[in-house]
Design an enzyme around this catalytic site. Structure first.
Site, mmCIF file in Angstrom:
data_model
loop_
_atom_site.group_PDB
_atom_site.id
_atom_site.type_symbol
_atom_site.label_atom_id
_atom_site.label_comp_id
_atom_site.label_asym_id
_atom_site.label_seq_id
_atom_site.Cartn_x
_atom_site.Cartn_y
_atom_site.Cartn_z
ATOM 1 N N ARG A 197 0.834 -1.207 0.000
ATOM 2 C CA ARG A 197 0.000 0.000 0.000
ATOM 3 C C ARG A 197 0.868 1.256 0.000
ATOM 4 O O ARG A 197 0.378 2.351 -0.282
ATOM 5 C CB ARG A 197 -0.912 0.002 1.225
ATOM 6 C CG ARG A 197 -1.881 -1.173 1.269
ATOM 7 C CD ARG A 197 -2.531 -1.288 2.632
ATOM 8 N NE ARG A 197 -3.417 -0.169 2.911
ATOM 9 C CZ ARG A 197 -3.882 0.117 4.126
ATOM 10 N NH1 ARG A 197 -3.516 -0.616 5.180
ATOM 11 N NH2 ARG A 197 -4.695 1.133 4.297
ATOM 12 N N LYS A 227 -2.106 9.493 4.691
ATOM 13 C CA LYS A 227 -2.236 8.628 5.868
ATOM 14 C C LYS A 227 -0.973 7.767 5.965
ATOM 15 O O LYS A 227 -0.203 7.677 5.005
ATOM 16 C CB LYS A 227 -3.495 7.764 5.745
ATOM 17 C CG LYS A 227 -3.527 6.849 4.512
ATOM 18 C CD LYS A 227 -4.868 6.153 4.380
ATOM 19 C CE LYS A 227 -4.854 5.178 3.215
ATOM 20 N NZ LYS A 227 -6.153 4.551 2.993
ATOM 21 N N HIS A 228 -0.689 7.181 7.105
ATOM 22 C CA HIS A 228 -1.417 7.185 8.385
ATOM 23 C C HIS A 228 -0.514 7.912 9.368
ATOM 24 O O HIS A 228 0.461 7.342 9.824
ATOM 25 C CB HIS A 228 -1.686 5.774 8.857
ATOM 26 C CG HIS A 228 -2.428 4.914 7.873
ATOM 27 N ND1 HIS A 228 -1.803 4.269 6.812
ATOM 28 C CD2 HIS A 228 -3.741 4.598 7.785
ATOM 29 C CE1 HIS A 228 -2.699 3.575 6.140
ATOM 30 N NE2 HIS A 228 -3.893 3.754 6.702
ATOM 31 N N HIS A 240 -5.731 -2.747 12.962
ATOM 32 C CA HIS A 240 -7.121 -3.198 12.996
ATOM 33 C C HIS A 240 -7.313 -4.233 14.099
ATOM 34 O O HIS A 240 -8.419 -4.402 14.621
ATOM 35 C CB HIS A 240 -7.520 -3.838 11.658
ATOM 36 C CG HIS A 240 -7.543 -2.885 10.514
ATOM 37 N ND1 HIS A 240 -6.406 -2.544 9.813
ATOM 38 C CD2 HIS A 240 -8.567 -2.207 9.931
ATOM 39 C CE1 HIS A 240 -6.729 -1.703 8.848
ATOM 40 N NE2 HIS A 240 -8.017 -1.476 8.896
ATOM 41 N N ASP A 314 -8.400 7.595 11.766
ATOM 42 C CA ASP A 314 -8.602 6.303 11.120
ATOM 43 C C ASP A 314 -9.889 5.732 11.712
ATOM 44 O O ASP A 314 -10.439 6.279 12.684
ATOM 45 C CB ASP A 314 -7.404 5.384 11.378
ATOM 46 C CG ASP A 314 -7.216 4.341 10.286
ATOM 47 O OD1 ASP A 314 -8.183 4.093 9.533
ATOM 48 O OD2 ASP A 314 -6.118 3.767 10.176
#
Length: 629
Positions: A197, A227-228, A240, A314
């Protein structure tokens, strides 16, 4: 006669006026600009809002694009969010089946977003995670590879075009705001959630590609997000699932993590997303992830870096944050807002979070001036898109904007350019197609005819997380298009052990073997890792133990794969598992395109950043003649 002409002229004027008004209600994406009239609208609107309406404006919740009847419970929940809780923004995604996104259609998405806009008192902001373009969520749109493939390609102008095309397609369906580009510098090879990513490991290259993307997106009329913050690239935990920590000193932050964010701010990025990571060098409190840290949000981002745009959390439902508020989940929103965030994204319990925020303002814990400051930012952002005058999109225009052939070709072009050859023992590549040359007699390929028998001269083993997904399907089709009798085998961790005898027998008999490995970062996957699962990793090692010299390994995603398999003699990276990357990989294997990509990251014990063996087009004898033209 004159009277008849006058009546006809009047009718024409009325019709033209009506048509003009009809057209005027649709959005006309262009450069984002806050006019004096738009600023006045925002300020006037703020004065008219009730406290309850102001609190609703600082929340963004999910909206899953699909066809929904007006009485569908899911649609009624969306209406309730607007009418009861006055929500001001939605994050568009699609339904999921476990970890898999069930992509929808552009028309369905545009119709639903238009309907919600029509039913909302104030214009809505719609955002989405379009990290790989709109195709991440919707079919029929331009397919792009992962960000790291743009690092392998290395051209800033391609990142700019990526931003522009994504903006055009997003705005056509009613999405104003993309939660991209990713400014993380992926300096940790075992990072399970950033990886491909990210554009790469070099802060300068990441900054170059981030700013190019922002420029292109702005040209297409789309809001952008970096981000982040303050950087998630040097972590080994998926936020997460748990708390990720950035355990580096301030000097490291200043030289590695923060430069791409500084570049993005200078380039006029519209928002910054704050991560659920602990950064002891900035805030030593172990219970302070960045999202709820005033030292990181207010002091560093706003005061020191001078960011004036929208600060967005987030997703508030991620375990990296929720574990801190398990006894009072609504407080996650309050503490995030107090730290300096303007927009509260995807609360774990929206009603509880809304009520907690309302009570915090009513009690004076959060001042009304502080709330007004964030609400005004959001209203001005809506006005910068002219949503106060035109909030709907023209669904009839989708066919002209979305999925243009030139754009589809560009996505493939980038995927082709990103293919990077890291190792080549000179004995395998390029592969030789078994198709006849132009002018030869091809076998019948009529529908419903008997499928050709497969042989073990050429074996392709496609490793993925789950053989029921699309991973490897495009690769397999393209491979068989060149070698119709190739033995293509699909393997995942659940069946790898049971298939090992069959796979190894085929490998022993084969003249050439291709192992394509699909490993990409997957948010929230239990036991998240970018390493191969035990069973598939064991099988790949067995293949290499027997046949490393005649095997080409293609990393369809995580480029660091080769570190775990030192016996690999032929190694190619695509930095992506998108269909365009699958097609690019097969074309590169058969020598149909030049190989010119270079590693945007270092692979420990294998190769350093910038490495890449360049190869011209060199179709093997008996290969596809048209590929040389």
């Amino acid at each position: 006669m004159n009277r008849a002409c006058s009546l006809l002229l009047l009718a024409l004027i009325v019709t033209t006026s009506a048509f003009a008004k009809e057209k005027e209600k649709f959005q006309h994406p262009g450069p984002i600009h806050l006019t004096s009239a738009g600023e006045k609208w925002a300020e006037k609107t703020l004065r008219k809002l009730t406290l309850e309406e102001k609190v609703g404006q600082v929340f963004m919740i999910w909206c899953r694009a699909s066809f929904l009847n007006v009485e569908n419970p899911e649609y009624l929940q969306l209406r309730e969010a607007m009418q009861k809780y006055h929500v001001g923004s939605f994050a568009m995604t699609v339904h999921v089946d476990g970890p898999y996104l069930l992509r929808s259609e552009p028309y369905e998405a545009a119709e639903l977003l238009n309907r919600l806009q029509s039913e909302s008192k104030l214009p809505l902001l719609f955002a989405a995670d379009f990290e790989r373009g709109v195709s991440m969520r919707l079919m029929g749109t331009t397919v792009f590879p992962h960000a790291m493939a743009f690092g392998g390609d290395g051209k800033a102008e391609d990142a700019e075009t990526f931003g522009r095309i994504t903006a055009e397609e997003a705005r056509a369906i009613g999405i104003h705001w993309n939660f991209f580009p990713d400014a993380d510098v992926n300096s940790n090879p075992v990072n399970p959630i950033i990886n491909t990513r990210s554009f790469g490991e070099d802060p300068k290259q990441v900054g170059d590609l981030v700013t190019a993307y922002i420029k292109g997106a702005h040209d297409g009329g789309m809001l952008t997000t970096v981000k982040h913050f303050p950087g998630h690239g040097d972590t080994a935990t998926d936020s997460h699932l748990g708390v990720a920590s950035v355990n580096v000193d301030k000097a490291h932050l200043d030289s590695i993590e923060l430069p791409p964010f500084r570049r993005a701010i200078a380039a006029g990025v519209d928002s910054v997303m704050v991560a659920h990571v602990t950064v002891p060098a900035l805030d030593p409190d172990p219970n302070h992830v960045a999202t709820i840290s005033p030292e990181i949000v207010s002091d560093l981002l706003e005061k020191q870096l001078g960011f004036k745009g929208i600060i967005v959390t987030d997703a508030l439902d991620m375990a990296g944050l929720t574990h801190l508020f398990s006894n009072n989940i609504g407080r996650a929103a309050v503490e995030s807002f107090k730290a300096g965030n303007d927009l509260l994204l995807i609360p774990a319990d929206f009603p509880a979070s809304y009520n907690a925020m309302l009570q915090a303002v009513q009690s004076g814990e959060i001042s009304r001036e502080r709330l007004d400051r964030s609400v005004l930012k959001i209203l001005k952002t809506k006005a910068s898109l002219n949503l106060q005058d035109a909030r709907l999109v023209d669904v009839n225009a989708l066919a002209d904007v979305v999925g243009k052939p030139n754009n589809l070709a560009f996505g493939q072009q980038v995927a082709d350019a990103a293919v990077t050859l890291v190792r080549d023992n000179g004995k395998v590549l390029p592969l030789k197609s078994s198709l006849p040359k132009i002018g030869g007699t091809a076998k019948s390929a009529l529908p419903y005819t008997t499928q050709e028998e497969t042989h073990n001269q050429m074996v392709a083993v496609l490793f993925s997380d789950d053989v029921r997904t699309d991973s490897g399907r495009a690769f397999g089709r393209e491979f068989r298009a060149r070698i119709p009798d190739a033995h293509v085998m699909y393997v995942d961790p659940r069946i790898a052990a049971g298939m090992s005898d069959e796979v190894l027998k085929a490998v022993d008999e084969a003249k050439t073997v291709v192992a394509a490995v699909y490993v990409i970062p997957t948010a929230g996957k239990i036991g998240n890792s970018v390493a191969m699962a035990d069973a598939t990793g064991t099988l790949l090692q067995q293949v290499l133990d027997r046949a490393a010299q005649k095997t080409a390994v293609v990393a369809m995603g995580n480029p660091y794969l080769a570190t775990d398999f030192p016996k690999i003699e032929n190694y190619m990276c695509t930095f992506s598992n998108a269909t365009v990357s699958e097609i690019g990989a097969v074309k590169a294997l058969f020598g149909e395109i030049p190989i010119r990509g270079h590693l945007p990251v270092s692979i420990p014990n294998v190769a350093r950043r910038g490495a890449g063996l360049e190869r011209p087009i060199r179709v093997a004898s008996g290969g596809l003649e048209h590929a040389q033209k």
